[in-house]
Design an enzyme around this catalytic site. Structure first.
Site, mmCIF file in Angstrom:
data_model
loop_
_atom_site.group_PDB
_atom_site.id
_atom_site.type_symbol
_atom_site.label_atom_id
_atom_site.label_comp_id
_atom_site.label_asym_id
_atom_site.label_seq_id
_atom_site.Cartn_x
_atom_site.Cartn_y
_atom_site.Cartn_z
ATOM 1 N N TYR A 1 0.829 -1.201 0.000
ATOM 2 C CA TYR A 1 0.000 0.000 0.000
ATOM 3 C C TYR A 1 0.869 1.259 0.000
ATOM 4 C CZ TYR A 1 -3.935 -3.069 1.258
ATOM 5 O OH TYR A 1 -4.898 -4.052 1.279
ATOM 6 N N LEU B 10 -17.907 -1.247 1.530
ATOM 7 C CA LEU B 10 -18.843 -0.228 1.050
ATOM 8 C C LEU B 10 -18.963 -0.264 -0.475
ATOM 9 C CD1 LEU B 10 -17.833 2.745 3.390
ATOM 10 C CD2 LEU B 10 -19.707 1.107 3.661
ATOM 11 N N ILE C 216 -13.532 -3.979 7.111
ATOM 12 C CA ILE C 216 -12.409 -3.041 7.239
ATOM 13 C C ILE C 216 -12.528 -1.909 6.211
ATOM 14 C CG2 ILE C 216 -10.754 -4.548 8.383
ATOM 15 C CD1 ILE C 216 -9.613 -5.226 5.594
ATOM 16 N N SER D 22 -11.053 5.032 5.313
ATOM 17 C CA SER D 22 -11.480 6.419 5.218
ATOM 18 C C SER D 22 -10.347 7.330 5.638
ATOM 19 C CB SER D 22 -12.701 6.691 6.105
ATOM 20 O OG SER D 22 -13.063 8.052 6.033
ATOM 21 N N ASN E 69 -18.936 5.461 9.755
ATOM 22 C CA ASN E 69 -18.645 4.030 9.767
ATOM 23 C C ASN E 69 -18.843 3.438 11.158
ATOM 24 O OD1 ASN E 69 -17.911 4.299 7.075
ATOM 25 N ND2 ASN E 69 -15.711 4.221 7.466
#
Length: 300
Positions: A83, A225, A266, A269, A278
């Site tokens: 990441y 989401l 998980i 944001s 959330n």
């Protein structure tokens, strides 16, 4: 699959699971939790980090958002060496400095590093970026290109014995890969399978999720989401239920994802406001009629 698992999943697939059919750990209004395969209890709602530290938001804003999540009980943090080429791990390291004991920390090794030496080196590098001496959970990011799964498991077990990781798992494994894993020595020690799962992507309900339920292994749902560009939060059924509950669409979608008691969601944001939306999912319970509406809007 035994009769109890078949019954639970039949309800699950129909979107009809209610509190009476959930494991006890998922029915508390105060805090939803999930038990890993070794009995460790973790929050059912955590924080992802796939796009953090990459300029989408100011870094200070993203750090504040993650800190807010910790304060609201989202103490499971998921990341990976890939990441932002490690920038997400650096960011998380700054956020958890001085409060490591509050956090259940998850990271992942990229499959091209999935050799004995490669995993050991990748784990050490992740620990250095995160500023910690251990990971609570270490995952193989993808099964692809992992040439020898037995070597992966054996190396994970060595890291666990050495204290660098507390437990290990996998990500993006299908049933064939899971079967292969569980045939290996110590393969049954796998703690979780991290997979995409949301109202917009229910594919794991066909095979992976019932397999994991049968083997008493929770899944960890990334993109709960719907992922970038998804219309889940704008869906009329989701918005209608959110309005009636006095909550956000995100809270509804996350509550749906966590409804079985065997799913850890998980969401990511970089915004304090979104983290608060959330976190509201922890106290939101969807009734049978609301679950039917969502099942009709997002059929399997």
């Amino acid at each position: 699959m035994n009769a109890t698992t078949r019954r639970r999943f039949a309800l699950y697939g129909a979107g009809l699971i209610s509190a009476v059919s959930l494991p006890r750990s998922a029915t508390s209004a105060a805090a939803q939790t999930v038990s890993l395969s070794d009995g460790t209890v973790v929050p059912a709602l955590g924080q992802g980090s796939a796009r953090l530290g990459q300029g989408r938001h100011p870094v200070a804003e993203e750090e504040e958002a993650m800190s807010t999540g910790l304060a609201l009980g989202l103490t499971l943090i998921d990341t990976a060496e890939i990441y932002g080429d490690g920038e997400a791990e650096h960011l998380i390291g700054r956020v958890i400095k001085g409060r490591r004991d509050e956090v259940f920390l998850v990271s992942k090794v990229w499959p091209s590093h999935a050799t004995r030496a490669g995993i050991q080196s990748a784990c050490s590098a992740s620990l250095a970026r995160l500023g910690t001496d251990h990971l609570d959970l270490y995952l193989l990011h993808w099964p692809d290109r992992a040439k020898d799964l037995a070597v992966v498991v054996d190396t994970f077990e060595q890291l666990r014995a050495g204290g660098q990781i507390r437990r290990w798992g996998v990500s993006n494994f299908g049933v064939a890969e899971l079967d292969q894993l569980f045939r290996l020595p110590a393969g049954e020690r796998c703690g979780t399978n991290q997979v995409p799962y949301s109202l917009a992507d229910r594919r794991v309900e066909r095979d992976v999720l019932p397999w994991c339920l049968q083997h008493r292994m929770p899944i960890m749902a990334y993109s709960p989401l719907g992922g970038e560009g998804s219309s889940v939060l704008r869906n009329p059924a989701v918005q209608r239920i959110a309005s009636s509950q006095g909550q956000s669409s995100a809270a509804v979608a996350l509550s749906w994802a966590m409804r079985s008691g065997s799913v850890i969601a998980i969401p990511e944001s970089g915004s304090v406001a979104h983290v608060r939306e959330n976190a509201a999912a922890l106290s939101l319970r969807l009734g049978p009629d609301e679950l039917r509406q969502l099942d009709q809007a997002f059929p399997l």
